[in-house]
Design a protein around this motif. Structure first.
Motif, PDB file in Angstrom:
ATOM      1  N   UNK A 382       6.153  49.098  63.467  1.00 61.49           N
ATOM      2  CA  UNK A 382       6.751  50.125  64.329  1.00 61.49           C
ATOM      3  C   UNK A 382       6.592  51.498  63.695  1.00 61.49           C
ATOM      4  N   UNK A 383       6.874  51.588  62.407  1.00 64.21           N
ATOM      5  CA  UNK A 383       6.793  52.873  61.725  1.00 64.21           C
ATOM      6  C   UNK A 383       5.348  53.376  61.660  1.00 64.21           C
ATOM      7  N   UNK A 384       4.403  52.455  61.455  1.00 64.06           N
ATOM      8  CA  UNK A 384       2.984  52.847  61.402  1.00 64.06           C
ATOM      9  C   UNK A 384       2.523  53.449  62.725  1.00 64.06           C
ATOM     10  N   UNK A 385       2.983  52.887  63.841  1.00 60.63           N
ATOM     11  CA  UNK A 385       2.521  53.335  65.152  1.00 60.63           C
ATOM     12  C   UNK A 385       3.299  54.530  65.695  1.00 60.63           C
ATOM     13  N   UNK A 386       4.588  54.623  65.364  1.00 61.53           N
ATOM     14  CA  UNK A 386       5.420  55.630  66.031  1.00 61.53           C
ATOM     15  C   UNK A 386       6.065  56.646  65.091  1.00 61.53           C
ATOM     16  N   UNK A 387       6.228  56.314  63.817  1.00 59.37           N
ATOM     17  CA  UNK A 387       6.851  57.251  62.889  1.00 59.37           C
ATOM     18  C   UNK A 387       8.208  57.758  63.360  1.00 59.37           C
ATOM     19  N   UNK A 388       9.043  56.838  63.820  1.00 61.09           N
ATOM     20  CA  UNK A 388      10.320  57.209  64.435  1.00 61.09           C
ATOM     21  C   UNK A 388      11.328  57.759  63.437  1.00 61.09           C
ATOM     22  N   UNK A 389      12.164  58.652  63.959  1.00 65.14           N
ATOM     23  CA  UNK A 389      13.399  59.070  63.280  1.00 65.14           C
ATOM     24  C   UNK A 389      14.518  58.945  64.300  1.00 65.14           C
ATOM     25  N   UNK A 390      15.643  58.326  63.887  1.00 65.29           N
ATOM     26  CA  UNK A 390      16.707  58.065  64.846  1.00 65.29           C
ATOM     27  C   UNK A 390      18.053  58.498  64.271  1.00 65.29           C
ATOM     28  N   UNK A 391      19.016  58.609  65.180  1.00 66.67           N
ATOM     29  CA  UNK A 391      20.391  58.897  64.761  1.00 66.67           C
ATOM     30  C   UNK A 391      21.165  57.608  64.501  1.00 66.67           C
ATOM     31  N   UNK A 392      20.921  56.598  65.368  1.00 67.05           N
ATOM     32  CA  UNK A 392      21.669  55.350  65.271  1.00 67.05           C
ATOM     33  C   UNK A 392      20.707  54.160  65.371  1.00 67.05           C
ATOM     34  N   UNK A 393      20.953  53.143  64.546  1.00 66.15           N
ATOM     35  CA  UNK A 393      20.068  51.980  64.483  1.00 66.15           C
ATOM     36  C   UNK A 393      20.897  50.716  64.312  1.00 66.15           C
ATOM     37  N   UNK A 394      20.598  49.707  65.142  1.00 66.56           N
ATOM     38  CA  UNK A 394      21.228  48.400  64.941  1.00 66.56           C
ATOM     39  C   UNK A 394      20.351  47.598  63.996  1.00 66.56           C
ATOM     40  N   UNK A 395      20.897  47.240  62.855  1.00 64.65           N
ATOM     41  CA  UNK A 395      20.118  46.520  61.845  1.00 64.65           C
ATOM     42  C   UNK A 395      19.528  45.233  62.416  1.00 64.65           C
ATOM     43  N   UNK A 396      18.285  44.956  62.047  1.00 65.83           N
ATOM     44  CA  UNK A 396      17.635  43.747  62.511  1.00 65.83           C
ATOM     45  C   UNK A 396      18.244  42.487  61.913  1.00 65.83           C
TER      46      UNK A 396
END
Length: 475
Positions: A382-396
């Motif tokens: 996911x990070x390789x394709x989108x390089x996301x930065x988020x405010x809130x994340x539900x841990x996998x």
């Protein structure tokens, strides 16, 4: 009373009978209302937490209502009694059936003039004429099937939503006074109109809310997240929760005691969509029971999941009523002003952890990411394709060490993360390795096993905030 394990209705009836007998024996005049009040006081001395039970409240309230309406016709009395108990029903159960009076008019005569006499005949003649008991039993089963058939149609059922405590008390008081109006000669107050207008205002507030939410429902060891929008409300679930069943004995689906009451309390009687992350029972185990009881417009899932025989079995009875929407990375779901961006998987799978449907979206200028039970390898993709930065994340994977890759988290830079895990779960979630990663990166976390249901609300008319059920603290 002993056979019913001190059920409040039996205790109330017995106390009232004993008090009536005592005062009649002593020839002491005591009004029925005063006798009921004395029964309440004695019952409270025996059981101080009596009115923590909605059953006890309804029992005493109905008898109180009978005293207030004993001079009315049966139809008017039924209407008044139903109005009287509605505030308690809506505070405790969130739903009412607007055809209750009609059902009572049908069922009560059947009970009084068919079921009770036949029961008496079976008891008195059963020993001598066993064939009569068999016939009566078949008739009872036939009547029961008809009642169940009518009940299953849910005809007249209205999902109103939960009243606040002060709303329930206000409506209760106004209803009592409106019942007493003829004797009190207060007709100028027109309180019956106040009752109607009050219900209407509360209904509009519940069903057209000024706020939206993202709520992590406390379903134990599993995932179920509710997302709603303000005003013309849209409602979506990410996963449904559920438990793995061992052996032949199956317990009642927890969706019946957790998710559905939570939805009903907010006046939600249908869902615009359910996003299914993958096949595991703790994510979709309650899908079938949920679909049996509430209307769902669309099911979203990772492409390839319908090739899984277990998943096909879950939805077998519902494919004609629901639109199935398979998704892959780069797809978008645009609904109700929201845009759900699919960021994983990149290819079809059978619904395993590594195939978890992952969603990225923005609400009220806050960016969210949900990855189901996706592993570390998937997070890196996911990070390789989108390089996301988020405010809130539900841990996998509920905080398992198989997810929450340190490099992924470092690049994601969330200001707060969430863990959906059960209390004392047998997997030991969240794992120490995951908590150490969060601590090293100075990322705070909220966990349903500590906080219960976690709700983030947002509105155009005020700041967004977090509320946790167990601590009741705003964050």
């Amino acid at each position: 009373v002993l056979l019913s394990d001190f059920q409040p209705g039996f205790v109330r009836a017995s106390l009232s009978y004993i008090l009536a007998s005592f005062f009649n024996l002593k020839k002491i005049p005591l009004a029925a209302g005063d006798r009921l009040g004395l029964a309440v006081l004695i019952h409270l001395l025996i059981k101080p937490k009596l009115f923590f039970s909605s059953g006890a409240i309804l029992s005493y309230l109905l008898v109180f209502g009978l005293e207030l309406t004993n001079n009315l016709s049966k139809l008017r009395q039924n209407i008044k009694l139903n109005l009287l108990i509605n505030p308690v029903l809506l505070f405790s159960f969130y739903r009412i059936n607007i055809l209750t009076i009609l059902y009572n008019m049908i069922i009560v005569p059947v009970f009084n003039y068919v079921l009770l006499p036949l029961t008496f005949i079976a008891i008195t003649l059963g020993k001598f004429l066993p064939s009569i008991v068999d016939m009566i039993e078949k008739l009872f089963l036939f009547i029961m099937r008809i009642i169940e058939m009518i009940a299953n149609t849910k005809l007249g059922m209205l999902t109103f939503g939960q009243l606040k405590w002060w709303q329930a008390i206000f409506l209760l008081l106004v209803t009592v006074v409106s019942i007493l109006l003829p004797s009190l000669k207060l007709t100028k107050l027109r309180l019956k109109y106040w009752v109607v207008v009050s219900y209407l205002i509360i209904f509009i507030q519940i069903h057209f809310p000024l706020y939206g939410q993202v709520t992590f429902i406390d379903v134990g060891q599993g995932d179920s997240i509710l997302i709603t929008t303000p005003f013309k409300r849209k409602a979506y679930l990410i996963d449904t929760g559920g438990k793995v069943s061992f052996g032949k004995k199956k317990s009642q689906p927890q969706v019946n005691r957790i998710t559905l009451p939570f939805l009903y309390s907010q006046g939600i009687d249908h869902l615009d969509g359910i996003f299914l992350s993958h096949q595991d029972a703790d994510h979709v185990g309650d899908l079938g029971p949920l679909l049996d009881q509430i209307k769902v417009k669309k099911l979203y899932f990772a492409k390839g999941l319908t090739d899984n025989p277990s998943f096909r079995k879950r939805i077998a009875n519902h494919t004609n009523q629901i639109k199935l929407v398979p998704l892959l990375a780069n797809d978008q779901v645009k609904e109700g002003g929201l845009v759900f961006n699919v960021v994983y998987p990149f290819q079809p799978g059978l619904g395993k952890n590594e195939d978890s449907l992952s969603l990225y979206f923005e609400i009220a200028h806050k960016k969210w990411l949900f990855t189901g039970d996706l592993d570390r390898n998937g997070e890196r993709k996911i990070m390789e394709h989108y390089g996301l930065k988020v405010d809130y994340f539900k841990l996998g994977h509920h905080g398992s060490k198989t997810a929450t890759d340190p490099e992924f988290m470092k690049k994601l830079t969330p200001e707060l993360v969430f863990i959906s895990s059960g209390r004392n779960n047998r997997f030991g979630h969240p794992h120490p390795e995951t908590l150490q990663t969060l601590q090293a990166l100075n990322i705070p976390a909220l966990n349903t096993q500590d906080s219960g249901t976690i709700t983030w609300t947002y509105s155009k008319f005020g700041p967004s905030k977090f509320t946790t059920f167990l601590s009741r603290k705003n964050k």
